[in-house]
Design an enzyme around this catalytic site. Sequence first.
Site, PDB file in Angstrom:
ATOM      1  CG  ASP A   1      59.304  55.284  58.861  1.00 15.05           C
ATOM      2  OD1 ASP A   1      60.500  55.169  59.168  1.00 15.05           O
ATOM      3  OD2 ASP A   1      58.898  56.101  58.027  1.00 15.05           O
TER       4      ASP A   1
ATOM      5  CG  HIS B   1      62.859  57.724  58.291  1.00 14.20           C
ATOM      6  ND1 HIS B   1      61.737  57.100  57.794  1.00 14.20           N
ATOM      7  CD2 HIS B   1      63.389  58.421  57.253  1.00 14.20           C
ATOM      8  CE1 HIS B   1      61.601  57.415  56.504  1.00 14.20           C
ATOM      9  NE2 HIS B   1      62.590  58.218  56.156  1.00 14.20           N
TER      10      HIS B   1
ATOM     11  CB  SER C   1      61.134  59.830  53.830  1.00 14.95           C
ATOM     12  OG  SER C   1      61.645  58.616  53.403  1.00 14.95           O
TER      13      SER C   1
END
Length: 751
Positions: free
Chosen positions: A140, A206, A528
Site C-alpha cells: 500500500d 491509506h 480498499s
Amino acid sequence: MSSSFLSSTASFLLVLLYIGSFHESDGAQQGTYIVHMAKSQMPSSFDQHSLWYESSLKSASESAEMLYTYNSAIHGFATRLTPEEADSLMTQPGVISVQPEQQYELHTTRTPLFLGLDVHNAGLFPETGAASDVVIGVLDSGVWPESKSFSDEGYGPVPTTWKGECEAGTNFTASHCNRKLIGARFFYGPVDESKESRSPRDDDGHGTHTASTAAGSIVEGANLLGFANGTARGMAYRARVAVYKVCWKPKCFSSDVLAGIDKAIEDNVNVLSLSLGKRKRDYTNHIAMGAFSAMEKGIFVSCSAGNDGPSPSSLSNVAPWITTVGAGTIDRDFPTLVTLGNGKSYIGASLFKKDALPPKLASNNATYGKSCLSGTLIPEKVYGKIVMCEKGENGRAEKGEVVKAAGGIGMILANRASRGEELAAYAHVLPATNVGQKAGDIIRRYVMTDPNPTVSIVIQGTVVNVKPSPVLAAFSSRGPNPITPNILKPDLIAPGVNILAAWTGALGPSGLASDTRRVEFNIISGTSMSCPHVSGLAALLKSVHPEWSPAAIRSALMTTAYSTYKDGQPLLDIATVKPSTPFGHGAGHVSPAMAISPGLIYDLTTEDYIDFLCALKYNQSQIIKVSRGDYTCDPSKTYSVADLNYPSFAVNVDKSDTYKYTRTVTNVGGAGSYSVKVISETTEVKISVEPAVLTFKEVNEKKSYEVTFTVNSSKPPRFSSFRPSGFNSFGSIEWSDGKHVVASPVAISWT
Ligand SMILES: *[C@@H]1O[C@H](CO)[C@@H](O)[C@H](O)[C@H]1NC(C)=O
Ligand SMILES: *[C@@H]1O[C@H](CO)[C@@H](O)[C@H](O)[C@H]1NC(C)=O
Ligand SMILES: *[C@@H]1O[C@H](CO)[C@@H](O)[C@H](O)[C@H]1NC(C)=O
Ligand SMILES: *[C@@H]1O[C@H](CO)[C@@H](O)[C@H](O)[C@H]1NC(C)=O
Ligand SMILES: *[C@@H]1O[C@H](CO)[C@@H](O)[C@H](O)[C@H]1NC(C)=O
C-alpha cells in the site's frame, strides 16, 4: 410502474435508517443485550441451538429479534430488549446471563463486533503462539509507525521464520519497526521528495488505514473528531504486520507492486493484502502474476474488488487464485438531519465535528453550486450560504474546499444516480453532509425554485445497531467476471463503508493538502477497506488451521458466508434498494466464527490453476508468464473451466443445452453424511446434483460430485417482479450434515 416500486422501496429504506438513528437519542427503554446460554441444558425437543435461542427469546419478548447468534466457544446471542424483557429472559431455563451491551458501543472499529469477533468470542481464535506467528504483508502507501495501532506492547519476539527488513529512508529509521510492525520496505516509484518521503513512511493515510484494519493492535478511545469513539483493533490483532510501500502520489505502479510481492514472498509473509488494482483483460498482469507465485508458496492473497460499481463487469483482481473482496455497510451510521425552509427533513451523513458547528448553521440561506468545481462559484452568491453540490467531476473533499474558499458556510453533497442512497460519510473541511440521490433531487428542486431557500444541518453523531445491515455498497464492483465469466466473482463481501482505522500524521482526514487538522484515526470507505478485513480474517484462520492452503481458507470463508438477514430476507443492494445478487456479494457476507469449522472445503493446487489456464487455451508463453513454471498443456487432455474446483458456480448459457460442472470436497469436520439442497429461482434451468449424498468416514477424505445445469430455453427467463435480475438467474447449492451448511452461490447468465 417499476419506478414507483423503486421509490417506495427507497423511502422504506430511508425510514429504517431514520428509526435506527433515533434509537439512541429518543431515550427509548430498549437496549442491546448479550445473552449467554448453557448449551448442555438445551431441551431435547430442539435439535438446533439457534431454534432454542429463538424460542427462549420469544418467551421473554414478542418482538425482539436476534442480532447475532454465537455458536462456538460462547453459546448465546445478541438482541434488543427493554429492561423488563431482559429480566424476564433471565428467568428462562438455560439462560446464564443477560448483559447490556454498553461495552460494545465502545468497540469501535465496531467491525470485530459486527463480525461476531467480540471479546466474549475471543476464545474462538488463539491469542498467542500460532496467532502471533502469522505475518500479514500489506502492499500500500506505507505506514505511520508512531500510530498506537502498531504498538508492540505485549508481543513476543519476532517469529524465527521472518526474513524481512526494516528499510531506512526519509523520516524513517530501522528502529521504527518493532515486534508488531516487523517489516517495512519501499519500492521507489516516481518520488517527488518535496511531497512525500522516500521511505516506508505513509504520507497518504491509506496504507496505515488498511494495515491497521488487518492487524492493528488494541487502541482504546479511538475516534475521529469524536465520531465512532471506542476500542479499535484489527481483525487479526495478535498477528504481525509487514508493510511494502508500493504506492506513491499519485498512484501505484505495477513494477513496484510486483517487486513488493516478490520481496514479501521471500520475507515469508503468510497473507498478502492488496487494496489496489485496475480492470484487466487477462491474467498476464502483474498483480495476478505475483499473486500466483504467492499462492504457490501457500500465501493467501486478498485483493479489493474495485470501487467501480454498480455497473456490471466492473471488477478488478478476478484471478481465481486471488480472493476478491467486495464491500458492504456495517450497523453504524453518522446521521445528519437536513431540514428545508418548507419544513421537510432528510437524513444525510457527516463526519464534521459537532461542537465546531457554527450556531448560524441552524438555518441559513442556501444556493445551488452544481459540481462546485474550482473557479465556478461566484463568491457574492455563495457568501454566508449553504451550498448544494453534486458529486462527480472533481473530488468530494475538493468541493468542500471550493465552497469554503468562496465564502460558503456549509455544503450539501448529493449522490449521483450511480451511488443511489448510499450514505458514506466524509470529514469535510467545512460543515457538510452527504445525501442520497432522492433527497438530493428534492433539495435541489427546492433550492432552485424557492425564492428564499433556507436549510439547516443538524449533525447527530454516531448511531449503532442500524438496520438493515450489511447492505451491499453501491460503489462495490460487480460481476460478471470480465475475464472468465464461468468463474463467479467477487468471492465475498466484508465491511467497507465508514470504517475507522489508523491514519497518517502527514495529512488531514479529508486528504486535502490545505486541511491542517491531524487525527490519529480516520473514517473512510471503499473495497480498499473491506479487503484488509478479509486479509486479517484469513490470518486468524491460518492460525487455527496452519495446514490449510489459500484455497481452503477462501473456501471456508465463502461457504460459511451469509446472503440473507436473520429474518431470511435477501441482503439488499443500496444501488437498487433491491435484493443483492451473487454478482454483487459473491458467496455473501463473511462470517468468521462460522468459517473456523466449515465442514467441507473446496481445495485447489497449483496444478489445478495451470489446468484452468490450459482450459482458457493460454499458450505456453502466457502460462509461463503467469506461473513462472515450465508447464505444458497435454494436447490429449480435455480441460474445462467448469472443472476448476471453485466454491461457487457461474454458468454462461449461449444455447439450450446441458452444462456439467464437477467439484471435489474435502472433509475437514468429523465423519458424517452430507445431503444436497438446490435452490433455484428459475424454471428454465434445471439443476441436478449427482450423487445427492456424500458420506465421509474420516478427516481429509475427498468426495466428488457433478452438477448438471439443463437449460431448455435459449432466452433468459422473463423479468420477475420478485427479483428482476434480467438476463441472469441465481440460486445456490448447499451441502449439510445437520451441523454444517456448506453453501455455494449459483449465477446463470444468458449471453
Ligand atoms: C520529515 O518529518 C518532519 C517532522 O515531522 C517534517 O517536517 C518533514 O516535512 C518530513 N520530511 C518529509 C520529506 O516528509
Ligand atoms: C471515548 O470513550 C472513552 C471511554 O468511554 C471516554 O473516556 C472518552 O472521553 C471518549 N472520547 C471522546 C472523544 O468521546
Ligand atoms: C437570507 O437572504 C435574505 C434575502 O433573500 C436576507 O434578507 C437575509 O438576511 C438572509 N439571511 C441570512 C441568515 O443570511
Ligand atoms: C501467445 O499468446 C499471446 C497472446 O495472444 C501472443 O501475443 C503470443 O504471440 C503467443 N505466443 C506464442 C508462442 O504463440
Ligand atoms: C422448462 O422446463 C421447466 C420445467 O420442466 C418448465 O416449467 C418451463 O416452462 C420450461 N421452459 C420452457 C421455456 O420451455
